[in-house]
Every structure is written in C-alpha cells, then in structure tokens.
Write a protein that holds these residues in place. Structure first.
Motif, short mmCIF file in Angstrom:
data_model
loop_
_atom_site.label_atom_id
_atom_site.label_comp_id
_atom_site.label_asym_id
_atom_site.label_seq_id
_atom_site.Cartn_x
_atom_site.Cartn_y
_atom_site.Cartn_z
N ALA A 14 0.83 -1.21 0.00
CA ALA A 14 0.00 0.00 0.00
C ALA A 14 0.86 1.26 0.00
N LYS A 15 2.09 1.15 0.51
CA LYS A 15 2.99 2.30 0.56
C LYS A 15 3.73 2.50 -0.75
N ARG A 16 3.63 1.56 -1.66
CA ARG A 16 4.32 1.65 -2.95
C ARG A 16 3.41 2.24 -4.01
N GLU A 17 4.02 2.76 -5.05
CA GLU A 17 3.25 3.24 -6.19
C GLU A 17 2.55 2.05 -6.84
N ILE A 22 7.45 -5.56 -3.89
CA ILE A 22 8.28 -5.64 -2.69
C ILE A 22 9.03 -6.97 -2.71
N CYS A 23 10.10 -7.02 -1.96
CA CYS A 23 10.85 -8.25 -1.79
C CYS A 23 10.30 -8.96 -0.55
N PRO A 24 10.15 -10.28 -0.59
CA PRO A 24 9.69 -11.00 0.60
C PRO A 24 10.56 -10.73 1.84
N ILE A 74 12.32 -13.85 -5.89
CA ILE A 74 11.00 -13.40 -6.35
C ILE A 74 10.70 -12.04 -5.76
N ARG A 75 9.65 -11.43 -6.31
CA ARG A 75 9.10 -10.19 -5.76
C ARG A 75 7.59 -10.36 -5.71
N LEU A 76 6.95 -9.49 -4.95
CA LEU A 76 5.50 -9.57 -4.76
C LEU A 76 4.87 -8.24 -5.16
N ARG A 77 3.74 -8.32 -5.86
CA ARG A 77 3.00 -7.12 -6.21
C ARG A 77 1.51 -7.44 -6.25
N LEU A 78 0.74 -6.36 -6.23
CA LEU A 78 -0.71 -6.53 -6.35
C LEU A 78 -1.07 -6.84 -7.80
N ASP A 80 -2.89 -6.37 -11.35
CA ASP A 80 -3.24 -5.15 -12.06
C ASP A 80 -4.65 -4.72 -11.71
N GLY A 81 -4.81 -3.45 -11.39
CA GLY A 81 -6.12 -2.91 -11.06
C GLY A 81 -6.60 -3.20 -9.64
N ALA A 82 -5.77 -3.85 -8.84
CA ALA A 82 -6.18 -4.20 -7.47
C ALA A 82 -5.65 -3.17 -6.49
N SER A 83 -6.43 -2.95 -5.46
CA SER A 83 -5.96 -2.12 -4.34
C SER A 83 -6.46 -2.78 -3.08
N GLU A 84 -5.61 -3.37 -2.34
CA GLU A 84 -5.95 -4.14 -1.14
C GLU A 84 -6.23 -3.23 0.01
#
Length: 84
Positions: A14-17, A22-24, A74-78, A80-84
């Motif tokens: 949520a703090k990222r653009e 993010i990295c695990p 690996i990296r983690l992201r939301l 596309d089009g999602a906002s948790e």
C-alpha cells in the motif's frame, strides 16, 4: 484474526506506487528483524497462498510466475487494477 505476514505484505504494498513490488525479505525483516532469514519460508508460503487466491502476483525478473512452480529470487505485487 488475520495473519501478521499477510497484513504486512499488504501494508508494504500500500505504501508503494501502483504496479511496484516488494521483496519478501522486506516483510520478514519487519516481522522478525533479528531472525528474518528464518521467516522467509513462512513469507513465501503466505505469498503463494495469496497468489493462488488471485490477491497477489509473484514475479521473477518482472514477469509473473506460476505460484505452484517457482524457484529463486522473487518479488511480490498486487494484481493489475487491485488495491488491497
């Protein structure tokens, strides 16, 4: 009660653009700063579960990977089009 690892994943994202990842290890370092390496397996397991649910995307070299079959960094992201 929600899982603290899951909560931290979504708080960091949520703090990222939008579209950024993010990295695990970032999650593990917040959860257990002094023993974060031991938490990496748990973080990856939670991320895999979230990816199976479609709530998270696991990427490798910027490309989505199958949550059932991935290795390495690996990296983690939301999604596309999602906002948790």
């Amino acid at each position: 009660m929600s899982d603290p690892i899951e909560t931290e994943i979504f708080e960091l994202l949520a703090k990222r653009e939008p579209g950024k990842s993010i990295c695990p290890s970032e999650v593990a370092k917040v959860i257990a700063p002094d023993r974060w390496q031991r938490e990496m397996g748990k973080v990856r397991a939670v991320a895999t579960g979230l990816a199976r649910q479609g709530r998270l995307v696991i990427t490798k070299k910027g490309k989505p990977v199958n949550p059932e079959a991935f290795k390495g960094v690996i990296r983690l992201r939301l999604p596309d089009g999602a906002s948790e």
